[in-house]
Design a protein around this motif. Structure first.
Motif, PDB file in Angstrom:
ATOM      1  N   ASN A 344       0.812  -1.214   0.000  1.00  0.00           N
ATOM      2  CA  ASN A 344       0.000   0.000   0.000  1.00  0.00           C
ATOM      3  C   ASN A 344       0.849   1.270   0.000  1.00  0.00           C
ATOM      4  O   ASN A 344       0.314   2.369   0.067  1.00  0.00           O
ATOM      5  CB  ASN A 344      -0.934  -0.004   1.221  1.00  0.00           C
ATOM      6  CG  ASN A 344      -1.909  -1.166   1.205  1.00  0.00           C
ATOM      7  OD1 ASN A 344      -2.479  -1.485   0.158  1.00  0.00           O
ATOM      8  ND2 ASN A 344      -2.097  -1.807   2.347  1.00  0.00           N
ATOM      9  N   SER A 346       3.146   4.317  -1.364  1.00  0.00           N
ATOM     10  CA  SER A 346       3.009   5.142  -2.566  1.00  0.00           C
ATOM     11  C   SER A 346       3.983   4.716  -3.666  1.00  0.00           C
ATOM     12  O   SER A 346       3.625   4.704  -4.851  1.00  0.00           O
ATOM     13  CB  SER A 346       3.229   6.625  -2.218  1.00  0.00           C
ATOM     14  OG  SER A 346       4.505   6.823  -1.631  1.00  0.00           O
ATOM     15  N   GLN A 349       2.619   1.626  -5.282  1.00  0.00           N
ATOM     16  CA  GLN A 349       1.467   1.923  -6.129  1.00  0.00           C
ATOM     17  C   GLN A 349       1.902   2.474  -7.482  1.00  0.00           C
ATOM     18  O   GLN A 349       1.334   2.139  -8.521  1.00  0.00           O
ATOM     19  CB  GLN A 349       0.536   2.918  -5.423  1.00  0.00           C
ATOM     20  CG  GLN A 349      -0.149   2.363  -4.185  1.00  0.00           C
ATOM     21  CD  GLN A 349      -0.961   1.118  -4.479  1.00  0.00           C
ATOM     22  OE1 GLN A 349      -1.781   1.110  -5.406  1.00  0.00           O
ATOM     23  NE2 GLN A 349      -0.753   0.069  -3.704  1.00  0.00           N
ATOM     24  N   LYS A 353       1.347   0.635 -11.260  1.00  0.00           N
ATOM     25  CA  LYS A 353       0.764   1.320 -12.430  1.00  0.00           C
ATOM     26  C   LYS A 353       1.660   1.155 -13.654  1.00  0.00           C
ATOM     27  O   LYS A 353       1.182   0.963 -14.771  1.00  0.00           O
ATOM     28  CB  LYS A 353       0.551   2.799 -12.114  1.00  0.00           C
ATOM     29  CG  LYS A 353      -0.583   3.076 -11.146  1.00  0.00           C
ATOM     30  CD  LYS A 353      -0.761   4.570 -10.897  1.00  0.00           C
ATOM     31  CE  LYS A 353      -1.900   4.842  -9.938  1.00  0.00           C
ATOM     32  NZ  LYS A 353      -2.074   6.290  -9.648  1.00  0.00           N
TER      33      LYS A 353
END
Length: 359
Positions: A344, A346, A349, A353
């Motif tokens: 979780n 940043s 993440q 992507k």
């Protein structure tokens, strides 16, 4: 012959006792001078031997009522377990908290990174209850919350109030500037530690002083200065630990100095240190532009039964992305559970992507 021998033996024994008494007088005098110096500096042996988290809530011996002592311990337990709101509820229910209890609440605020709430507590404290532990804890909070100006104000205030800073105060000030990316000011704080105070500090506090300063320069990617500090520390006879090597490796990470990082990592055995998870992980970070080497590092970790963390897997995923290895990256993220809490994060993440857009 025998009477003369007994007499000689008695003279030797008496001479030995005189010498021993003389040595005892020197030893006692030396110990007395050390105690006086420690008192002058505001430190003592028991304080230095305590664990850091215990020191932060310790003050000069004052008898607490059983119920207040119990509530203070409860606040500290909640702080340690991360149940910050519960700990604050206990504190707010106390009618007349003393310095020790206030320090426990401030320590809780430090762990929770509650700068504003710490400021409210500080404003409620009477000047007579603000001792070196309280000031040191507030400065520690400033470090956690990146508030160097407030830390400097508190440092000057405590000196103006006749409260001498101790080694923990100085270490907190070094950390304030390290966290706010001001290595030069961190160095100034380090150099301002009185020589006699530093020499009397525990090994743990001495190691912390150097580690915090090394970390400040490591974050700036200044390997040369980080290494100089390491050499200075070991030259002074202060034992290096895994965290110091982690700072050296971190100094290599910013610019991807893989060869220097590997040489530094290999040097750990000369200091009788076994690389831990953090050391292996930061080594992988330094090799992030070499996917094959990162895979080898993972295998080497597993071979020596070193625990692989979620952070380790994140750094491996970063290497896959940098190498444009979409297939390997997608295979790695099939099981997100192995990333633990980092799934979780940043950074994670953003990596996910990128993986989704890779062929």
């Amino acid at each position: 012959m025998w009477p003369w021998s007994r007499s000689a033996a008695a003279l030797v024994a008496r001479s030995f006792r005189w010498q021993l008494c003389g040595l005892r007088r020197v030893t006692v005098l030396s110990a007395q001078l050390k105690r006086e110096e420690a008192t002058k500096l505001g430190i003592n042996r028991e304080y230095l031997l305590e664990k850091p988290e215990k020191r932060m809530t310790r003050e000069a011996p004052v008898e607490l009522q059983d119920d207040l002592r119990s509530l203070t311990s409860q606040i500290s337990r909640y702080a340690k377990s991360g149940e910050y709101e519960k700990g604050m509820e206990v504190f707010e229910a106390i009618e007349n908290p003393g310095t020790i209890t206030y320090c426990a609440a401030l320590d809780l605020c430090a762990k929770a990174a509650w700068f504003d709430r710490a400021q409210v507590l500080w404003a409620k404290m009477a000047a007579s209850t603000k001792n070196v532990v309280a000031y040191s804890t507030m400065i520690h909070i400033c470090a956690r919350c990146t508030s160097p100006l407030e830390a400097e104000r508190l440092f000057e205030e405590m000196k103006a109030n006749g409260i001498p800073p101790n080694i923990i105060t100085f270490n907190s000030m070094i950390n304030v500037f390290a966290m706010s990316k001001q290595p030069e000011k961190a160095m100034q704080s380090f150099q301002s530690i009185p020589a006699d105070m530093f020499s009397m500090a525990s090994l743990g506090n001495q190691q912390t002083s150097f580690l915090t300063l090394m970390t400040s320069y490591a974050r700036a990617g200044d390997y040369a200065t980080t290494r100089e500090l390491f050499v200075q520390m070991t030259t002074q006879g202060i034992k290096a630990n895994n965290a110091h090597f982690n700072a050296l490796l971190a100094a290599c990470a910013k610019d991807g100095l893989a060869e220097i990082a590997q040489a530094t990592f290999d040097l750990m055995k000369d200091y009788s240190l076994t690389p831990n998870t953090d050391n292996w992980t930061i080594l992988m970070t330094c090799h992030r532009n070499n996917l094959q080497r990162c895979k080898e590092i993972l295998q080497e970790m597993q071979l020596v039964d070193c625990q692989v963390s979620g952070m380790t897997y994140q750094e491996l995923l970063k290497a896959h992305v940098l190498a444009r290895d979409g297939k390997g990256a997608k295979e790695l993220v099939e099981d997100l559970e192995k990333f633990g809490k980092w799934q979780n994060h940043s950074v994670m993440q953003r990596l996910l992507k990128k993986v989704q857009t890779m062929p």
